[in-house]
Write a protein that holds these residues in place. Structure first.
Motif, PDB file in Angstrom:
ATOM      1  N   LEU A 181       4.341  26.556  -6.662  1.00  0.00           N
ATOM      2  CA  LEU A 181       4.350  25.174  -6.193  1.00  0.00           C
ATOM      3  C   LEU A 181       4.205  25.058  -4.680  1.00  0.00           C
ATOM      4  O   LEU A 181       4.243  23.955  -4.135  1.00  0.00           O
ATOM      5  N   LYS A 182       4.023  26.166  -3.983  1.00  0.00           N
ATOM      6  CA  LYS A 182       3.817  26.141  -2.543  1.00  0.00           C
ATOM      7  C   LYS A 182       2.355  26.403  -2.183  1.00  0.00           C
ATOM      8  O   LYS A 182       1.863  25.923  -1.177  1.00  0.00           O
ATOM      9  N   SER A 183       1.673  27.188  -2.989  1.00  0.00           N
ATOM     10  CA  SER A 183       0.261  27.499  -2.755  1.00  0.00           C
ATOM     11  C   SER A 183      -0.566  26.831  -3.844  1.00  0.00           C
ATOM     12  O   SER A 183      -0.386  27.107  -5.020  1.00  0.00           O
ATOM     13  N   PHE A 184      -1.483  25.949  -3.438  1.00  0.00           N
ATOM     14  CA  PHE A 184      -2.209  25.150  -4.412  1.00  0.00           C
ATOM     15  C   PHE A 184      -3.648  25.627  -4.615  1.00  0.00           C
ATOM     16  O   PHE A 184      -4.440  24.924  -5.222  1.00  0.00           O
ATOM     17  N   GLN A 185      -3.986  26.814  -4.109  1.00  0.00           N
ATOM     18  CA  GLN A 185      -5.291  27.382  -4.405  1.00  0.00           C
ATOM     19  C   GLN A 185      -5.164  28.315  -5.601  1.00  0.00           C
ATOM     20  O   GLN A 185      -4.299  29.182  -5.637  1.00  0.00           O
ATOM     21  N   THR A 186      -5.982  28.103  -6.584  1.00  0.00           N
ATOM     22  CA  THR A 186      -5.936  28.918  -7.787  1.00  0.00           C
ATOM     23  C   THR A 186      -7.258  29.652  -7.967  1.00  0.00           C
ATOM     24  O   THR A 186      -8.245  29.361  -7.287  1.00  0.00           O
ATOM     25  N   HIS A 187      -7.281  30.590  -8.911  1.00  0.00           N
ATOM     26  CA  HIS A 187      -8.504  31.342  -9.189  1.00  0.00           C
ATOM     27  C   HIS A 187      -8.743  31.387 -10.689  1.00  0.00           C
ATOM     28  O   HIS A 187      -7.806  31.562 -11.469  1.00  0.00           O
ATOM     29  N   ASP A 240      -8.272  24.963 -13.229  1.00  0.00           N
ATOM     30  CA  ASP A 240      -7.377  24.877 -12.079  1.00  0.00           C
ATOM     31  C   ASP A 240      -6.274  23.892 -12.441  1.00  0.00           C
ATOM     32  O   ASP A 240      -6.526  22.705 -12.663  1.00  0.00           O
ATOM     33  N   GLY A 241      -5.037  24.365 -12.505  1.00  0.00           N
ATOM     34  CA  GLY A 241      -3.937  23.531 -12.955  1.00  0.00           C
ATOM     35  C   GLY A 241      -3.588  22.392 -12.022  1.00  0.00           C
ATOM     36  O   GLY A 241      -2.889  21.456 -12.414  1.00  0.00           O
ATOM     37  N   PHE A 242      -4.086  22.446 -10.773  1.00  0.00           N
ATOM     38  CA  PHE A 242      -3.779  21.396  -9.808  1.00  0.00           C
ATOM     39  C   PHE A 242      -4.899  20.371  -9.683  1.00  0.00           C
ATOM     40  O   PHE A 242      -4.789  19.420  -8.916  1.00  0.00           O
ATOM     41  N   ALA A 243      -5.982  20.570 -10.409  1.00  0.00           N
ATOM     42  CA  ALA A 243      -7.105  19.633 -10.344  1.00  0.00           C
ATOM     43  C   ALA A 243      -6.708  18.295 -10.963  1.00  0.00           C
ATOM     44  O   ALA A 243      -5.809  18.206 -11.798  1.00  0.00           O
ATOM     45  N   ALA A 244      -7.407  17.252 -10.567  1.00  0.00           N
ATOM     46  CA  ALA A 244      -7.128  15.915 -11.083  1.00  0.00           C
ATOM     47  C   ALA A 244      -7.834  15.685 -12.419  1.00  0.00           C
ATOM     48  O   ALA A 244      -8.879  16.269 -12.699  1.00  0.00           O
ATOM     49  N   ASN A 245      -7.220  14.847 -13.242  1.00  0.00           N
ATOM     50  CA  ASN A 245      -7.821  14.363 -14.478  1.00  0.00           C
ATOM     51  C   ASN A 245      -8.237  15.478 -15.443  1.00  0.00           C
ATOM     52  O   ASN A 245      -9.354  15.486 -15.970  1.00  0.00           O
ATOM     53  N   SER A 255     -12.515  29.136  -7.348  1.00  0.00           N
ATOM     54  CA  SER A 255     -11.362  28.239  -7.272  1.00  0.00           C
ATOM     55  C   SER A 255     -11.840  26.821  -7.572  1.00  0.00           C
ATOM     56  O   SER A 255     -13.042  26.533  -7.511  1.00  0.00           O
ATOM     57  N   ASN A 256     -10.877  25.920  -7.890  1.00  0.00           N
ATOM     58  CA  ASN A 256     -11.222  24.552  -8.290  1.00  0.00           C
ATOM     59  C   ASN A 256     -12.278  24.574  -9.387  1.00  0.00           C
ATOM     60  O   ASN A 256     -13.285  23.870  -9.346  1.00  0.00           O
ATOM     61  N   ALA A 257     -12.054  25.431 -10.368  1.00  0.00           N
ATOM     62  CA  ALA A 257     -13.058  25.658 -11.403  1.00  0.00           C
ATOM     63  C   ALA A 257     -12.415  25.641 -12.787  1.00  0.00           C
ATOM     64  O   ALA A 257     -11.190  25.557 -12.937  1.00  0.00           O
ATOM     65  N   LEU A 258     -13.279  25.733 -13.775  1.00  0.00           N
ATOM     66  CA  LEU A 258     -12.877  25.861 -15.173  1.00  0.00           C
ATOM     67  C   LEU A 258     -13.459  27.159 -15.718  1.00  0.00           C
ATOM     68  O   LEU A 258     -14.675  27.353 -15.700  1.00  0.00           O
ATOM     69  N   ALA A 259     -12.583  28.056 -16.184  1.00  0.00           N
ATOM     70  CA  ALA A 259     -13.019  29.239 -16.921  1.00  0.00           C
ATOM     71  C   ALA A 259     -12.866  28.912 -18.403  1.00  0.00           C
ATOM     72  O   ALA A 259     -11.775  28.557 -18.852  1.00  0.00           O
ATOM     73  N   ILE A 260     -13.954  29.026 -19.139  1.00  0.00           N
ATOM     74  CA  ILE A 260     -13.929  28.637 -20.546  1.00  0.00           C
ATOM     75  C   ILE A 260     -14.724  29.647 -21.362  1.00  0.00           C
ATOM     76  O   ILE A 260     -15.749  30.155 -20.898  1.00  0.00           O
ATOM     77  N   ALA A 261     -14.227  29.959 -22.545  1.00  0.00           N
ATOM     78  CA  ALA A 261     -14.900  30.916 -23.414  1.00  0.00           C
ATOM     79  C   ALA A 261     -14.861  30.420 -24.847  1.00  0.00           C
ATOM     80  O   ALA A 261     -13.859  29.840 -25.290  1.00  0.00           O
ATOM     81  N   LEU A 262     -15.939  30.664 -25.569  1.00  0.00           N
ATOM     82  CA  LEU A 262     -16.008  30.396 -27.007  1.00  0.00           C
ATOM     83  C   LEU A 262     -16.079  31.739 -27.717  1.00  0.00           C
ATOM     84  O   LEU A 262     -16.967  32.551 -27.436  1.00  0.00           O
ATOM     85  N   VAL A 263     -15.117  31.990 -28.596  1.00  0.00           N
ATOM     86  CA  VAL A 263     -15.005  33.279 -29.278  1.00  0.00           C
ATOM     87  C   VAL A 263     -15.058  33.060 -30.789  1.00  0.00           C
ATOM     88  O   VAL A 263     -14.268  32.278 -31.341  1.00  0.00           O
ATOM     89  N   LYS A 264     -15.968  33.750 -31.441  1.00  0.00           N
ATOM     90  CA  LYS A 264     -16.084  33.705 -32.897  1.00  0.00           C
ATOM     91  C   LYS A 264     -15.862  35.102 -33.452  1.00  0.00           C
ATOM     92  O   LYS A 264     -16.207  36.093 -32.819  1.00  0.00           O
ATOM     93  N   GLY A 265     -15.273  35.176 -34.642  1.00  0.00           N
ATOM     94  CA  GLY A 265     -15.023  36.475 -35.269  1.00  0.00           C
ATOM     95  C   GLY A 265     -13.569  36.893 -35.214  1.00  0.00           C
ATOM     96  O   GLY A 265     -13.199  37.937 -35.730  1.00  0.00           O
TER      97      GLY A 265
END
Length: 375
Positions: free
Chosen positions: A161-167, A129-134, A176-186
Motif C-alpha cells: 500500500l506504499k508502492s503503487f507501481q505493479t508489474h 494492475d490492482g491499482f488501475a481504475a475501473n 506496468s499499468n497493464a493486464l496479463a491475461i491467458a486462455l488455457v484449454k485442456g
C-alpha cells in the motif's frame, strides 16, 4: 498432465528466478503454460528473464504480489513458479498495456486477441494492475467478447500500500499499468469463491459517487453516515473501522460483492479500493475472524468437490484479509489445507482485488478468497 511447483527466496533476482523455475520444470517436464509470481524484493525484469531461459517456449503469465501463498504459508519475499505440461494443453496469452486509459476498450481488445487463437473453451486467467481504475469495466469488456463459455479467475497485482507501481508478466514481456491475461484449454478447473462478511444494518443508497470516491450516502456526507452507523468515531480512527467494516453490494444469486473503504478525504468523502457506482444499494458488513476462516474452508470444499483428484490448486486471497488477520491468517490457510490435503501442490498470491464468477459472470471482488482446483 504433469504439474511442477517451485519456490525460492534467494536475494539475487536472477538466481531466485532460475532456481524456482528449475525446481518446477524438474517435476513437470517441458511446460505448456507457466505461472510466475514474484514479490517486491526483486528486480522483476531479471526474475522474468531468468525464468524465461528455463521454461523455453512455454506460454507464461503472472504478476507481482506482496506475498506468495504456498502449502506451508505465505512468503513475503520470494519467487513462485508453477509449470504445467500435457499434450492436450493449449494456451494463448496477451499483455494489454495502458488499461487505465480505457478499461472497457482494453478488456475488449484483450478478449479479441484471445479469440483469434481459435480456442473456444477453457479458463481465462486475469491479472490486472490492482491499482488501475475501473477494473470492473475491464472485466465487462473481456466478457463482452468472450462470453459465458469460459471460466474466469485471477486477481489484481500489487506490491504494497506504499508502492503503487505493479508489474504484469506474459511470455511477451513485462509491463506496468497493464493486464496479463491467458486462455488455457485442456485443464479442467472447479472454482470456489467467498468472503465470510455478513450484512449488518439497513440498506443504504450511494447518492453521489465518481470512480472510487463516494461523496454521499442517503443524501448526506459519506463519512458522516458511515461513522454514525458504527456508533460515531473520529476520522483518525477510520483505518481500524474501515478494515473491519467493508460495504456489501447485492449481486446475482443472493451473493454480495465486497467493497473495501480505503481512506477518508478532507471533504468527508470515502475513497474505496474499487469503484462503487452511483445509485448502488449497499449494506455495511461485519465479520469475525472465525467467520472469515469458516468461509475459506467452505470455498475450498466447493473447489475440490470434483470427479477427479485435483493436481494443482490456485489460491488468490485478498491482501487486506492478510493484513487484518495478522497471525490469525495462518488459521485461514490451515482451513483450506485441511480440505485439500497435503499432497496437492498449491500456488497462489495475495491479491489487490480478486477475479471470480457468480452465475458464470466475472466480477471484481474485494476482501474475498478464490480457490481453483485443476485436473
Amino acid at each position: 498432465m504433469q504439474v511442477g511447483v517451485g519456490y525460492n527466496q534467494e536475494n539475487n533476482s536472477t538466481l531466485a528466478g532460475r532456481l524456482a523455475a528449475e525446481q518446477a520444470v524438474k517435476q513437470s517436464g517441458e511446460p505448456a503454460i507457466t505461472f510466475l509470481f514474484s514479490t517486491e524484493n526483486y528486480n522483476q525484469k531479471l526474475v522474468f528473464q531468468a525464468v524465461k531461459k528455463v521454461i523455453g517456449k512455454s506460454k507464461l503469465i503472472g504478476a507481482c504480489t506482496s506475498g506468495i501463498i504456498t502449502n506451508a504459508g505465505v512468503l513475503e519475499k520470494g519467487v513462485g513458479i508453477c509449470t504445467i505440461s500435457g499434450s492436450e494443453i493449449q494456451a494463448v496469452t496477451c499483455l494489454q498495456e495502458n488499461i487505465a486509459l480505457s478499461p472497457w476498450k482494453s478488456g475488449e481488445e484483450a478478449g479479441k486477441k484471445l479469440r483469434m487463437s481459435g480456442i473456444d473453451s477453457g479458463t481465462v486467467f486475469v491479472f490486472p494492475d490492482g491499482f488501475a481504475a475501473n477494473l470492473s469495466e475491464l472485466l465487462r469488456g473481456i466478457y463482452n467478447v468472450l462470453g459465458p463459455d469460459f471460466i474466469y479467475i485471477g486477481g489484481g497485482a500489487g506490491h504494497n500500500l506504499k508502492s503503487f507501481q505493479t508489474h504484469q508478466f506474459t511470455d511477451q514481456g513485462i509491463k506496468s499499468n497493464a493486464l496479463a491475461i491467458a486462455l488455457v484449454k485442456g485443464i479442467n478447473f472447479q472454482i470456489g469463491i467467498g468472503h465470510g462478511w455478513q450484512p449488518a444494518g439497513q440498506p443504504m443508497v450511494i447518492t453521489k459517487a465518481e470512480g472510487k470516491k463516494v461523496y454521499e450516502i442517503n443524501g448526506r456526507p459519506a463519512f458522516e453516515v458511515y461513522s454514525e452507523c458504527l456508533g460515531g468515531f473520529d476520522k483518525i480512527n477510520f483505518p481500524s473501522y474501515g478494515m473491519k467494516h467493508p460495504f456489501a453490494i447485492p449481486c446475482v444469486g443472493g451473493n454480495f460483492l465486497i467493497r473495501d473503504p480505503l481512506k477518508i478525504e478532507e471533504d468527508d468523502s470515502i475513497t474505496f479500493v474499487t469503484e462503487v457506482p452511483q445509485s448502488t444499494v449497499v449494506t455495511l458488513t461485519e465479520g469475525t475472524f472465525d467467520n472469515l476462516i469458516t468461509a475459506a474452508g467452505e470455498v475450498a470444499k466447493t473447489a475440490v468437490n470434483t470427479v477427479k483428484l485435483p493436481k494443482i490448486l490456485f489460491l488468490f486471497d485478498c491482501v487486506s484479509r492478510y493484513l487484518l488477520m495478522g497471525k490469525e491468517f495462518k488459521r485461514e490457510l490451515k482451513a483450506v489445507m485441511e480440505v485439500i490435503g497435503p499432497d496437492i501442490p498449491v500456488m497462489g498470491m495475495l491479491t489487490f482485488g480478486e477475479v471470480g464468477t457468480f452465475s458464470g459472470i466475472p466480477y471484481f471482488h474485494n476482501k474475498s478468497i478464490v480457490v481453483a482446483a485443476g485436473w
